[in-house]
Design a protein around this motif. Structure first.
Motif, PDB file in Angstrom:
ATOM      1  N   PHE A 111      -3.151   4.451   1.527  1.00  0.00           N
ATOM      2  CA  PHE A 111      -3.232   4.378   2.983  1.00  0.00           C
ATOM      3  C   PHE A 111      -3.956   5.603   3.548  1.00  0.00           C
ATOM      4  O   PHE A 111      -4.777   5.481   4.460  1.00  0.00           O
ATOM      5  CB  PHE A 111      -1.824   4.270   3.571  1.00  0.00           C
ATOM      6  N   ILE A 140       3.536   0.175   2.556  1.00  0.00           N
ATOM      7  CA  ILE A 140       3.128  -0.679   3.675  1.00  0.00           C
ATOM      8  C   ILE A 140       3.072  -2.125   3.196  1.00  0.00           C
ATOM      9  O   ILE A 140       2.280  -2.471   2.315  1.00  0.00           O
ATOM     10  CB  ILE A 140       1.740  -0.271   4.227  1.00  0.00           C
ATOM     11  N   LEU A 147       0.839  -1.193   0.000  1.00  0.00           N
ATOM     12  CA  LEU A 147       0.000   0.000   0.000  1.00  0.00           C
ATOM     13  C   LEU A 147       0.873   1.241   0.000  1.00  0.00           C
ATOM     14  O   LEU A 147       1.704   1.421   0.898  1.00  0.00           O
ATOM     15  CB  LEU A 147      -0.910   0.012   1.236  1.00  0.00           C
ATOM     16  N   TRP A 183       1.215  -4.012   7.712  1.00  0.00           N
ATOM     17  CA  TRP A 183      -0.239  -3.823   7.751  1.00  0.00           C
ATOM     18  C   TRP A 183      -0.857  -4.560   8.939  1.00  0.00           C
ATOM     19  O   TRP A 183      -1.593  -3.970   9.724  1.00  0.00           O
ATOM     20  CB  TRP A 183      -0.821  -4.307   6.439  1.00  0.00           C
ATOM     21  N   PHE A 230       1.172   6.983   8.686  1.00  0.00           N
ATOM     22  CA  PHE A 230       1.785   6.187   7.620  1.00  0.00           C
ATOM     23  C   PHE A 230       3.214   5.812   7.990  1.00  0.00           C
ATOM     24  O   PHE A 230       3.636   4.661   7.840  1.00  0.00           O
ATOM     25  CB  PHE A 230       1.770   6.969   6.298  1.00  0.00           C
TER      26      PHE A 230
END
Length: 210
Positions: A50, A81, A45, A86, A70
């Motif tokens: 995000f 990510i 991501l 995550w 983030f």
């Protein structure tokens, strides 16, 4: 509680945790594929996807705080990510212990990563998170006063900035200070219904309604 009952309870909790992790991984794979299509991201991501999740699912509005969240998730600082980041990040974000959340929030608020929350950092975060009053001639003066009040409350070693130990002690004495410099955690209702929210996020976002 008998040993047999304790073992059954442990196995039940482990199954529940495993299913939850599996759902998070499945969710990640769906989002990662969409992130690659919409934002030309690599694996995982990227920041844009995000931030959309933080805004649409958890109602976050502050750009500075979203960027810091983030960075708190992105442990290897590769601007993406991963699935491990995550799952581990959401574990703290949604279900973390007080100790885990204290470490997470301090990391979010320590804008330059030097191990302290300085006056300037407090000023920038509070200026972003508080609404301006039209009648105020110089709202910055009000923010500066608030910073000084905050330091009097939380700066236990009186060095003009907040160390992690200062922040931890203040939060343990008053839990409401956990998000003293801006909302960086979901509220209780959003935590309980997070998967329900994600479902509608997918339904609308992926079909271009957001």
């Amino acid at each position: 509680m008998s040993r047999k009952r304790l073992q059954q309870l442990t196995e039940s909790l482990l199954r529940s945790a495993r299913k939850e992790v599996e759902r998070l991984i499945k969710l990640f794979n769906t989002l990662a594929a969409e992130s690659r299509e919409r934002f030309a991201a690599a694996a995982g991501l990227d920041r844009n996807m995000f931030r959309n999740i933080l805004h649409c699912t958890f109602g976050m509005m502050d750009d500075m705080i979203m960027d810091r969240v983030f960075r708190a998730f992105d442990k290897d600082n590769d601007s993406c990510i991963s699935v491990v980041e995550w799952v581990e990040g959401l574990s703290v974000f949604l279900r973390g212990t007080l100790e885990e959340k204290i470490k997470y929030c301090f990391e979010v608020y320590d804008l330059n990563g030097d191990g302290y929350i300085s006056r300037d950092e407090m000023f920038h975060m509070l200026k972003n998170s508080l609404l301006k009053q039209p009648s105020e001639e110089d709202p910055d003066e009000g923010i500066k006063d608030l910073v000084e009040i905050t330091l009097k409350k939380m700066d236990y070693d009186h060095d003009g900035k907040l160390s992690f130990l200062d922040f931890e002690k203040a939060v343990r004495e008053e839990n409401l200070l956990l998000e003293a410099f801006g909302p960086c955690l979901p509220d209780i209702k959003k935590t309980v219904s997070v998967f329900f929210c994600f479902f509608f996020f997918f339904a609308f976002f992926f079909h271009g309604y957001l």
